[in-house]
Design a protein around this motif. Structure first.
Motif, PDB file in Angstrom:
ATOM      1  N   PHE A 148      -0.235   6.739  -6.321  1.00 12.33           N
ATOM      2  CA  PHE A 148      -1.535   7.407  -6.213  1.00 12.33           C
ATOM      3  C   PHE A 148      -1.341   8.926  -6.058  1.00 12.33           C
ATOM      4  CE2 PHE A 148      -5.032   8.905  -3.375  1.00 12.33           C
ATOM      5  CZ  PHE A 148      -6.046   8.829  -4.315  1.00 12.33           C
ATOM      6  N   PHE A 170      -6.396  -6.259  -4.423  1.00  9.18           N
ATOM      7  CA  PHE A 170      -5.345  -5.648  -3.588  1.00  9.18           C
ATOM      8  C   PHE A 170      -5.354  -6.257  -2.185  1.00  9.18           C
ATOM      9  CE2 PHE A 170      -2.588  -2.514  -1.729  1.00  9.18           C
ATOM     10  CZ  PHE A 170      -1.857  -2.004  -2.792  1.00  9.18           C
ATOM     11  N   ILE A 211     -11.571   5.197  -5.796  1.00 13.40           N
ATOM     12  CA  ILE A 211     -10.368   4.716  -5.097  1.00 13.40           C
ATOM     13  C   ILE A 211     -10.435   5.094  -3.614  1.00 13.40           C
ATOM     14  CG2 ILE A 211      -7.856   5.030  -4.887  1.00 13.40           C
ATOM     15  CD1 ILE A 211      -7.817   5.379  -8.015  1.00 13.40           C
ATOM     16  N   GLU A 212     -10.817   6.335  -3.333  1.00 15.52           N
ATOM     17  CA  GLU A 212     -10.867   6.784  -1.943  1.00 15.52           C
ATOM     18  C   GLU A 212     -12.070   6.192  -1.195  1.00 15.52           C
ATOM     19  OE1 GLU A 212      -8.167   7.706  -1.101  1.00 15.52           O
ATOM     20  OE2 GLU A 212      -7.710   9.831  -1.395  1.00 15.52           O
ATOM     21  N   GLU A 260      -9.313  -3.181  -6.311  1.00 15.30           N
ATOM     22  CA  GLU A 260      -9.366  -3.085  -4.852  1.00 15.30           C
ATOM     23  C   GLU A 260      -9.572  -4.461  -4.211  1.00 15.30           C
ATOM     24  OE1 GLU A 260      -8.710  -0.581  -2.828  1.00 15.30           O
ATOM     25  OE2 GLU A 260      -8.429   0.944  -4.363  1.00 15.30           O
ATOM     26  N   TYR A 311     -11.444   2.626   0.210  1.00 11.21           N
ATOM     27  CA  TYR A 311     -10.739   2.532   1.495  1.00 11.21           C
ATOM     28  C   TYR A 311     -11.595   3.075   2.632  1.00 11.21           C
ATOM     29  CZ  TYR A 311      -6.262   0.285   0.927  1.00 11.21           C
ATOM     30  OH  TYR A 311      -5.296  -0.672   0.773  1.00 11.21           O
ATOM     31  N   TYR A 363      -2.335  -2.084 -11.035  1.00  7.77           N
ATOM     32  CA  TYR A 363      -3.188  -0.992 -10.544  1.00  7.77           C
ATOM     33  C   TYR A 363      -2.467   0.350 -10.751  1.00  7.77           C
ATOM     34  CZ  TYR A 363      -6.928   0.843  -7.410  1.00  7.77           C
ATOM     35  OH  TYR A 363      -8.012   1.491  -6.880  1.00  7.77           O
ATOM     36  N   TRP A 407      -8.472   5.861   7.398  1.00  6.26           N
ATOM     37  CA  TRP A 407      -9.361   5.942   6.231  1.00  6.26           C
ATOM     38  C   TRP A 407     -10.853   5.899   6.602  1.00  6.26           C
ATOM     39  CZ3 TRP A 407      -4.843   2.774   5.784  1.00  6.26           C
ATOM     40  CH2 TRP A 407      -3.868   3.316   4.925  1.00  6.26           C
ATOM     41  N   GLU A 462       0.278  11.541   4.939  1.00  3.68           N
ATOM     42  CA  GLU A 462       0.118  10.076   4.862  1.00  3.68           C
ATOM     43  C   GLU A 462       1.411   9.378   4.448  1.00  3.68           C
ATOM     44  OE1 GLU A 462      -3.619   8.627   3.489  1.00  3.68           O
ATOM     45  OE2 GLU A 462      -2.672   7.136   2.207  1.00  3.68           O
ATOM     46  N   ASP A 474       0.832  -1.203   0.000  1.00  2.00           N
ATOM     47  CA  ASP A 474       0.000   0.000   0.000  1.00  2.00           C
ATOM     48  C   ASP A 474       0.870   1.258   0.000  1.00  2.00           C
ATOM     49  OD1 ASP A 474      -2.808   0.550  -0.268  1.00  2.00           O
ATOM     50  OD2 ASP A 474      -2.641   1.697   1.576  1.00  2.00           O
ATOM     51  N   PHE A 514       1.833   1.700  -3.453  1.00  2.00           N
ATOM     52  CA  PHE A 514       0.647   2.178  -4.182  1.00  2.00           C
ATOM     53  C   PHE A 514       0.438   3.679  -3.962  1.00  2.00           C
ATOM     54  CE2 PHE A 514      -3.785   3.477  -3.985  1.00  2.00           C
ATOM     55  CZ  PHE A 514      -4.286   3.058  -5.205  1.00  2.00           C
ATOM     56  N   VAL A 515       0.533   4.107  -2.705  1.00  2.81           N
ATOM     57  CA  VAL A 515       0.223   5.507  -2.375  1.00  2.81           C
ATOM     58  C   VAL A 515       1.233   6.463  -3.029  1.00  2.81           C
ATOM     59  CG1 VAL A 515       0.018   7.194  -0.476  1.00  2.81           C
ATOM     60  CG2 VAL A 515      -1.148   4.988  -0.322  1.00  2.81           C
TER      61      VAL A 515
END
Ligand code: HMH
Length: 207
Positions: free
Chosen positions: A52, A199, A129-130, A196, A133, A107, A154, A81, A45, A48-49
């Protein structure tokens, strides 16, 4: 006829359920997730972030100026974050040189490809996406330590309000989008939901 985010969601409640309700989250809630499984998710993650954040910067570059305020608040939250992720990774002594698993890699590539899509599609993707979570971490209810901190990040009410603003911005531009763009937005929603779901599953692919 134009779609709203909620109408897209209502057409795809099955895949959305799979995106937001998963044994990974249930095992965090019950405290039975194995630390190495949790750590696998955490490292993936973080990777990923990072991508993102780049996506959000590109969404900003495509957005009308009236949408800047919300997107800039999202970028500011990501600054915090990313630093928080760094702390969590250090506390747990995890290796950031880890490669992305195929799901994470695909992704991230997909997020990159959104830059070539019309802004209403990008806005819908950002919301989805948001929201995944937000709901994923909120739906199980209160989690025990050390997972509470993650669920709060989240699932908290400020993040919920941010996701609502993203939904409003997406709805606003979907309203005047062509049928073809609206269909692309729906496809993007489904694609995000599938990513998701996959993931969460990566946590169980630990070596
Ligand atoms: C996989 N989706 C994934 N990771 C996240 N951190 C978010 C969404 C929300 O930012």
């Amino acid at each position: 006829m134009s779609f709203t985010c909620n109408q897209i969601l209502q057409k795809h409640t099955d895949i959305w359920h799979e995106a937001t309700v998963h044994p990974f989250l249930e095992n965090c809630k019950s405290g039975t997730i194995q630390p190495h499984q949790f750590n696998t998710w955490l490292v993936q993650d973080y990777l990923f972030v990072i991508d993102f954040t780049r996506m959000l910067a590109r969404v900003l570059a495509s957005a009308p100026p009236q949408h800047f305020d919300v997107i800039l608040s999202g970028l500011a939250a990501l600054k915090d974050e990313l630093n928080w992720f760094k702390e969590k990774v250090a506390e747990r002594q995890l290796n950031l040189a880890t490669e992305k698993q195929p799901t994470c890699e695909q992704y991230c590539k997909y997020m990159h490809s959104l830059a070539d899509m019309p802004y209403p599609v990008q806005a819908t993707a950002l919301w989805a996406i948001e929201f995944a979570y937000n709901q994923g971490w909120q739906l199980p209810g209160a989690m025990p330590a050390p997972y509470k901190e993650f669920a709060d990040r989240w699932g908290n009410s400020d993040f919920t309000a941010y996701v609502k603003l993203l939904e409003q911005q997406a709805d606003q531009v979907l309203q005047t989008a062509s049928d073809s763009i609206q269909n692309q937005a729906e496809e993007t929603f489904v694609k995000v939901a599938k990513f998701e779901k996959d993931f969460w599953q990566m946590a169980f692919n630990a070596v």
